[in-house]
Motif scaffolding. Structure first.
Motif, short mmCIF file in Angstrom:
data_model
loop_
_atom_site.label_atom_id
_atom_site.label_comp_id
_atom_site.label_asym_id
_atom_site.label_seq_id
_atom_site.Cartn_x
_atom_site.Cartn_y
_atom_site.Cartn_z
N LYS A 133 0.83 -1.20 0.00
CA LYS A 133 0.00 0.00 0.00
C LYS A 133 0.86 1.25 0.00
O LYS A 133 1.80 1.38 0.79
CB LYS A 133 -0.95 0.00 1.20
N ILE A 134 0.56 2.15 -0.90
CA ILE A 134 1.23 3.45 -0.99
C ILE A 134 0.16 4.52 -0.95
O ILE A 134 -0.79 4.50 -1.74
CB ILE A 134 2.04 3.58 -2.30
N TYR A 135 0.28 5.42 0.02
CA TYR A 135 -0.72 6.49 0.20
C TYR A 135 -2.12 5.90 0.32
O TYR A 135 -3.09 6.44 -0.21
CB TYR A 135 -0.64 7.50 -0.95
N GLY A 136 -2.21 4.77 1.03
CA GLY A 136 -3.50 4.17 1.33
C GLY A 136 -4.11 3.31 0.24
O GLY A 136 -5.18 2.74 0.42
N LYS A 137 -3.44 3.18 -0.91
CA LYS A 137 -3.97 2.39 -2.02
C LYS A 137 -3.09 1.17 -2.26
O LYS A 137 -1.87 1.23 -2.09
CB LYS A 137 -4.06 3.23 -3.29
N GLN A 138 -3.70 0.08 -2.70
CA GLN A 138 -2.99 -1.17 -2.95
C GLN A 138 -2.31 -1.09 -4.32
O GLN A 138 -2.84 -1.52 -5.33
CB GLN A 138 -3.96 -2.36 -2.90
N MET A 139 -1.09 -0.56 -4.32
CA MET A 139 -0.40 -0.32 -5.58
C MET A 139 0.52 -1.46 -6.00
O MET A 139 1.16 -1.40 -7.06
CB MET A 139 0.41 0.98 -5.49
N GLY A 140 0.60 -2.50 -5.20
CA GLY A 140 1.41 -3.65 -5.55
C GLY A 140 1.17 -4.78 -4.58
O GLY A 140 0.50 -4.61 -3.56
N LEU A 141 1.72 -5.95 -4.90
CA LEU A 141 1.63 -7.11 -4.02
C LEU A 141 3.03 -7.62 -3.74
O LEU A 141 3.83 -7.82 -4.67
CB LEU A 141 0.79 -8.21 -4.67
N ALA A 142 3.35 -7.81 -2.47
CA ALA A 142 4.68 -8.28 -2.09
C ALA A 142 4.90 -9.71 -2.57
O ALA A 142 4.08 -10.59 -2.33
CB ALA A 142 4.84 -8.21 -0.57
N THR A 143 6.01 -9.92 -3.27
CA THR A 143 6.34 -11.27 -3.74
C THR A 143 6.77 -12.15 -2.57
O THR A 143 6.68 -13.38 -2.64
CB THR A 143 7.50 -11.23 -4.75
N GLY A 144 7.27 -11.54 -1.54
CA GLY A 144 7.75 -12.26 -0.36
C GLY A 144 8.25 -11.25 0.64
O GLY A 144 8.27 -10.04 0.35
N VAL A 145 8.65 -11.70 1.80
CA VAL A 145 9.07 -10.78 2.85
C VAL A 145 10.50 -11.08 3.30
O VAL A 145 10.95 -12.22 3.29
CB VAL A 145 8.12 -10.82 4.06
#
Length: 430
Positions: A133-145
């Motif tokens: 989330k960037i500025y409250g919007k789901q702008m990407g999905l984490a491939t892993g942590v």
């Protein structure tokens, strides 16, 4: 003679051929090609290409056009394509570079596709979704942590008669640990106390004291008390003077490759400035399994400052002409267990719990340790770092300049704090 029966047969064959051609033309019309861009090693390329093959077998009407390079030059290429309004449909990203793309409205908000089920996030924890989330919007999905990690050599700790690093250690505990190793074995406790130069250690320090590196909108530094900078630098200077860590000149001359860190040849008992996905590389360099440990706590901390971060993210160009097909690919990438087995931990420990369970069944010794460490890190982490502003790299360069001048003792910590504040705020205000 041309009979009615022959005429009927010809007519039928003509209709069948016509229908076949129509179906073929329709299929051709339905064919979609998506561009997917990523960086990485040859191993990552091979794994990714195999997953693409698996996806295309399942969805024969969707072709993925791979565009991959090493890290060097990747962002120059992406920035040029962004400027030319020609970004790939699917873009492998890092969180620290995303804010500029979001501000320029170049990435697609994935929230509606999660809400309507196009992307199934049932088995992805909400804390991992937050990383995209960037500025409250789901702008990407984490491939892993990943989590910031140190690594230690158990044999050296045993030889020195010192307890292994603990998640409950304070910064002072670690300082005493480094000094005792130096006194007992005549080697370094570590090259540096934490990741000093790139600011990661300072980020954690600030968070533990209720502050942050940037303010909420990224227009200035996020802390007002320069004593925080001063104390962090004095902590390092004290350890340098004790001989328990490298001095400034030694740090600048040290090899940068993880496989050549001083812990790999017994010249230091720990390495402190790495990430959880680097266990295999640093252990290979040492010729034995090294063990990860978390950053220290602050004795007087007001909140948990340690954090986890997305190894990288998959994002989508806002101008993609095929959002439905893109979502099919993302859904496959994040949820197909067999695809997850191919990807493994190359892009961090996967965020999907079913994929992780499948990987654990056949995990090698390194992955088993990493899985356990990431579990530990998740229980000792605060919120994800806020998005860095577009000028983050310039600010980090200003931080590094002040850092080197302080540890070379060219200026005092107080002067370094003032110099960094003025430079950073000027960069962010422009």
């Amino acid at each position: 003679m041309f009979s009615k029966r022959n005429f009927s047969l010809v007519l039928i064959l003509t209709l069948v051929l016509s229908l076949s051609l129509s179906v073929a033309a329709l299929a051709q019309d339905d064919q979609v090609t998506l561009r997917f861009s990523w960086w990485g090693s040859q191993s990552r390329h091979e794994k990714t290409l195999r997953v693409i093959e698996m996806f295309e077998e399942k969805y024969p009407n969707i072709k993925i056009q791979p565009e991959y390079t090493g890290w060097s030059g990747y962002w120059d290429k992406m920035n040029a394509q962004a400027a030319g309004d020609n970004l790939p449909d699917i873009i492998q990203h890092v969180r620290k570079f995303m804010s500029g793309y979001v501000q320029n409205e170049q990435l697609l908000d994935l929230s509606p596709y999660i809400e309507d089920g196009s992307i199934d996030t049932t088995n992805i924890d909400s804390s991992y979704l937050e990383m995209g989330k960037i500025y409250g919007k789901q702008m990407g999905l984490a491939t892993g942590v990943n989590a910031p990690a140190g690594y230690y050599d158990k044999e050296l700790f045993d030889a020195a008669g010192i307890d292994y690093p603990s998640a409950d250690d304070t910064w002072q505990d670690r300082a005493e640990m480094f000094k005792k190793i130096h006194e007992e074995l005549g080697i370094l406790g570590a090259s540096s106390p934490t990741a000093q130069q790139d600011g990661t250690g300072f980020f954690v320090w600030l968070r533990q004291h209720g502050a942050s590196f940037y303010n909420e909108d990224g227009t200035a530094l996020g802390y007002d008390d320069d004593q925080l900078f001063v104390d962090f630098m004095k902590y390092d200077l004290d350890l340098i003077k004790s001989g328990a860590v490298q001095n400034a000149m030694q740090r600048q001359e040290s090899a940068r490759a993880v496989e050549e860190d001083l812990v790999t040849n017994g010249k230091a008992a720990t390495a402190t400035n790495y990430w959880s996905n680097q266990l295999a590389a640093i252990s290979t360099g040492a010729g034995k399994l090294l063990h990860p440990f978390l950053y220290p706590k602050a004795a007087d901390q007001t909140q948990e400052g340690r954090f986890m971060k997305p190894a990288m993210l998959l994002t989508v160009s806002k101008n993609t002409e095929h959002p439905a097909e893109v979502m099919k690919f993302l859904n496959f990438w994040f949820n197909d267990v067999e695809a997850g087995k191919v990807i493994g931990t190359d892009r961090g420990v996967p965020t999907n719990t079913k994929v992780v369970s499948a990987l654990k069944e056949n995990a090698n010794q390194y992955d088993k340790v990493v899985f356990d460490f990431v579990d530990q890190a998740s229980k000792n982490s605060g919120t994800a770092l806020p998005p860095q502003p577009p000028k983050d790299q310039e600010v980090i360069a200003a931080y590094e300049e002040a850092y080197w001048q302080v540890i070379y003792e060219m200026i005092s910590p107080e002067e370094g704090a003032k110099q960094f504040r003025e430079a950073a705020n000027k960069i962010l205000a422009d």
